[in-house]
Design a protein around this motif. Structure first.
Motif, short mmCIF file in Angstrom:
data_model
loop_
_atom_site.label_atom_id
_atom_site.label_comp_id
_atom_site.label_asym_id
_atom_site.label_seq_id
_atom_site.Cartn_x
_atom_site.Cartn_y
_atom_site.Cartn_z
N LYS A 50 0.84 -1.19 0.00
CA LYS A 50 0.00 0.00 0.00
C LYS A 50 0.89 1.25 0.00
O LYS A 50 1.86 1.33 0.75
CB LYS A 50 -0.87 -0.03 1.26
CG LYS A 50 -1.96 0.99 1.29
CD LYS A 50 -2.82 0.76 2.50
CE LYS A 50 -3.66 1.97 2.79
NZ LYS A 50 -4.39 1.85 4.04
N PHE A 74 -0.81 2.41 -17.11
CA PHE A 74 -0.84 2.45 -15.64
C PHE A 74 0.56 2.70 -15.10
O PHE A 74 1.53 2.16 -15.63
CB PHE A 74 -1.30 1.10 -15.06
CG PHE A 74 -2.74 0.76 -15.30
CD1 PHE A 74 -3.73 1.72 -15.16
CD2 PHE A 74 -3.11 -0.54 -15.64
CE1 PHE A 74 -5.06 1.39 -15.36
CE2 PHE A 74 -4.44 -0.87 -15.85
CZ PHE A 74 -5.42 0.09 -15.71
N LEU A 124 -0.61 -2.21 -10.33
CA LEU A 124 -1.72 -1.70 -9.53
C LEU A 124 -2.80 -2.75 -9.32
O LEU A 124 -3.18 -3.44 -10.27
CB LEU A 124 -2.37 -0.51 -10.25
CG LEU A 124 -1.79 0.87 -10.02
CD1 LEU A 124 -2.45 1.85 -10.99
CD2 LEU A 124 -2.01 1.33 -8.58
N ASN A 184 -5.68 -1.75 -7.45
CA ASN A 184 -6.95 -1.00 -7.29
C ASN A 184 -7.06 0.14 -8.31
O ASN A 184 -7.40 1.26 -7.97
CB ASN A 184 -7.13 -0.50 -5.85
CG ASN A 184 -6.07 0.52 -5.44
OD1 ASN A 184 -5.01 0.60 -6.06
ND2 ASN A 184 -6.35 1.31 -4.41
N ASP A 185 -6.77 -0.20 -9.58
CA ASP A 185 -6.78 0.84 -10.62
C ASP A 185 -8.17 1.46 -10.80
O ASP A 185 -8.29 2.62 -11.15
CB ASP A 185 -6.25 0.28 -11.94
CG ASP A 185 -6.94 -1.00 -12.36
OD1 ASP A 185 -7.99 -0.89 -12.97
OD2 ASP A 185 -6.41 -2.08 -12.07
N GLU A 208 -10.39 2.23 -8.49
CA GLU A 208 -10.55 3.33 -7.52
C GLU A 208 -9.78 4.57 -7.97
O GLU A 208 -10.27 5.69 -7.86
CB GLU A 208 -10.03 2.91 -6.14
CG GLU A 208 -10.93 1.96 -5.40
CD GLU A 208 -10.23 1.37 -4.18
OE1 GLU A 208 -9.64 2.15 -3.39
OE2 GLU A 208 -10.25 0.14 -4.03
N LEU A 209 -8.56 4.35 -8.49
CA LEU A 209 -7.74 5.49 -8.90
C LEU A 209 -8.29 6.15 -10.16
O LEU A 209 -8.04 7.33 -10.41
CB LEU A 209 -6.30 5.04 -9.16
CG LEU A 209 -5.51 4.55 -7.95
CD1 LEU A 209 -4.06 4.32 -8.35
CD2 LEU A 209 -5.55 5.55 -6.80
N TYR A 246 -4.50 8.24 -13.25
CA TYR A 246 -4.13 7.41 -12.08
C TYR A 246 -3.08 8.04 -11.17
O TYR A 246 -2.56 7.38 -10.28
CB TYR A 246 -3.65 6.01 -12.49
CG TYR A 246 -4.51 5.38 -13.54
CD1 TYR A 246 -5.78 4.89 -13.23
CD2 TYR A 246 -4.05 5.28 -14.85
CE1 TYR A 246 -6.58 4.32 -14.21
CE2 TYR A 246 -4.85 4.71 -15.84
CZ TYR A 246 -6.12 4.24 -15.51
OH TYR A 246 -6.89 3.69 -16.48
N THR A 247 -2.74 9.30 -11.39
CA THR A 247 -1.68 9.89 -10.54
C THR A 247 -2.08 11.29 -10.11
O THR A 247 -3.14 11.79 -10.48
CB THR A 247 -0.34 9.98 -11.30
OG1 THR A 247 -0.55 10.76 -12.48
CG2 THR A 247 0.22 8.61 -11.65
N ILE A 285 2.40 8.76 -7.56
CA ILE A 285 1.35 7.77 -7.38
C ILE A 285 0.70 8.13 -6.05
O ILE A 285 1.40 8.26 -5.04
CB ILE A 285 1.94 6.35 -7.37
CG1 ILE A 285 2.60 6.05 -8.72
CG2 ILE A 285 0.86 5.33 -7.03
CD1 ILE A 285 3.45 4.79 -8.72
N ALA A 301 -2.99 4.06 -3.26
CA ALA A 301 -2.78 3.11 -4.36
C ALA A 301 -2.23 1.80 -3.78
O ALA A 301 -1.51 1.80 -2.77
CB ALA A 301 -1.79 3.68 -5.38
N LYS A 302 -2.62 0.69 -4.39
CA LYS A 302 -2.15 -0.62 -3.92
C LYS A 302 -1.53 -1.39 -5.08
O LYS A 302 -2.07 -1.37 -6.20
CB LYS A 302 -3.32 -1.42 -3.34
CG LYS A 302 -3.80 -0.88 -2.01
CD LYS A 302 -4.99 -1.67 -1.50
CE LYS A 302 -5.48 -1.08 -0.18
NZ LYS A 302 -6.76 -1.67 0.22
#
Ligand code: ZN
Length: 258
Positions: free
Chosen positions: A21, A52, A126, A128-129, A131-132, A141-142, A165, A169-170
């Motif tokens: 995480k 990603f 990633l 959990n893309d 969610e991002l 994603y950033t 990031i 992010a996970k």
């Protein structure tokens, strides 16, 4: 002339998997040749296929190595093609660092000696893309952050945009350890575990001293594949889902799964 023979040693593999995480924004930079995105001065590295952001295995492995070298107070040497980089390398195949992370160095007789790395660190992607995807920063994603350094003499500001990031992010991680010596198994797996712990108290990527790159390793799981499994194909040899170093080492030394 006597023919030198060498017997390969292999007692199995241990996979260390879980999730990393990102606790504070993390910057792992792309090379300077990468095209700038949206005028960002310092972009993160991205997978060219999916766009990603990802973490190269070499970034994680290098960090785990340097933290382990420091904890063992190992002697460092400048590497030949870049005198600014100091790492520990030696020709002792049982050295706690070199047997785990690999080494290539000339011995006393000026012969190049290679110690293969017992540890493979996969690229991290990633998990959990989705969610991002919902965060709206203008970058996929950033996020980006202004950093300002002030010239101490002229007071001129040097503002830069650094892509990060974002926290939350996970990434899935996978480390593969090749077990060669039963007597060194526990020490090696413990060293990997402690390197992950040291990293949680350090930083991954750039600008760590300014708060970037705090990470946490979650759901760390060990799965053992003893040599007998690869020889026989019998899946009952697989040592599934152990959650501590002690469990996996005891199970590995004990043989078949119960
Ligand atoms: Zn060494």
């Amino acid at each position: 002339m006597s023919e030198e023979t060498m017997k390969l040693k292999f007692i199995g593999k241990i996979l260390i998997t879980g999730e990393m995480k990102v606790v504070t924004g993390m910057h792992i930079g792309a090379s300077k040749e990468t095209v700038k995105i949206g005028g960002i001065d310092s972009p993160v590295i991205r997978d060219p296929m999916t766009d990603f952001p990802y973490i190269p295995g070499s970034s994680l492995k290098g960090k785990l190595r340097s933290l382990s070298e420091k904890s063992l107070e190992k002697e460092l040497f400048a590497i030949s093609h870049n005198p600014d980089i100091n790492i520990h390398v030696c020709t002792d195949e049982h050295c706690e660092i070199c047997r785990l992370f690999g080494s290539s160095k000339k011995d006393k007789n000026e012969e190049q000696k290679h110690i293969p790395s017992r540890l493979i660190v996969r690229d991290m992607h990633l998990s959990n893309d989705k969610e991002l995807f919902d965060i709206d920063t203008g970058l996929p994603y950033t996020e980006w952050k202004f950093e300002n350094s002030i010239d101490r003499i002229s007071s001129a500001a040097n503002p830069r945009q650094i892509e990060r990031i974002p926290a939350g992010a996970k990434f899935k991680f996978e480390l593969v350890y090749d077990a060669e010596e039963e007597t060194e198994l526990e020490e090696d797996i413990t060293r990997i575990q402690m390197a992950l712990k040291l990293l949680e108290q350090d930083a991954l990527g750039g600008h760590g001293s300014r708060g970037y790159g705090k990470v946490k390793f979650e759901r760390v799981t060990y799965t053992g594949y003893p040599r007998e499994y690869y020889v026989s194909g019998d899946e009952s040899y697989i040592l599934k889902d152990r959650d501590s170093v002690e469990d996996i080492v005891t199970a590995f030394k004990g043989g078949k799964n119960d």
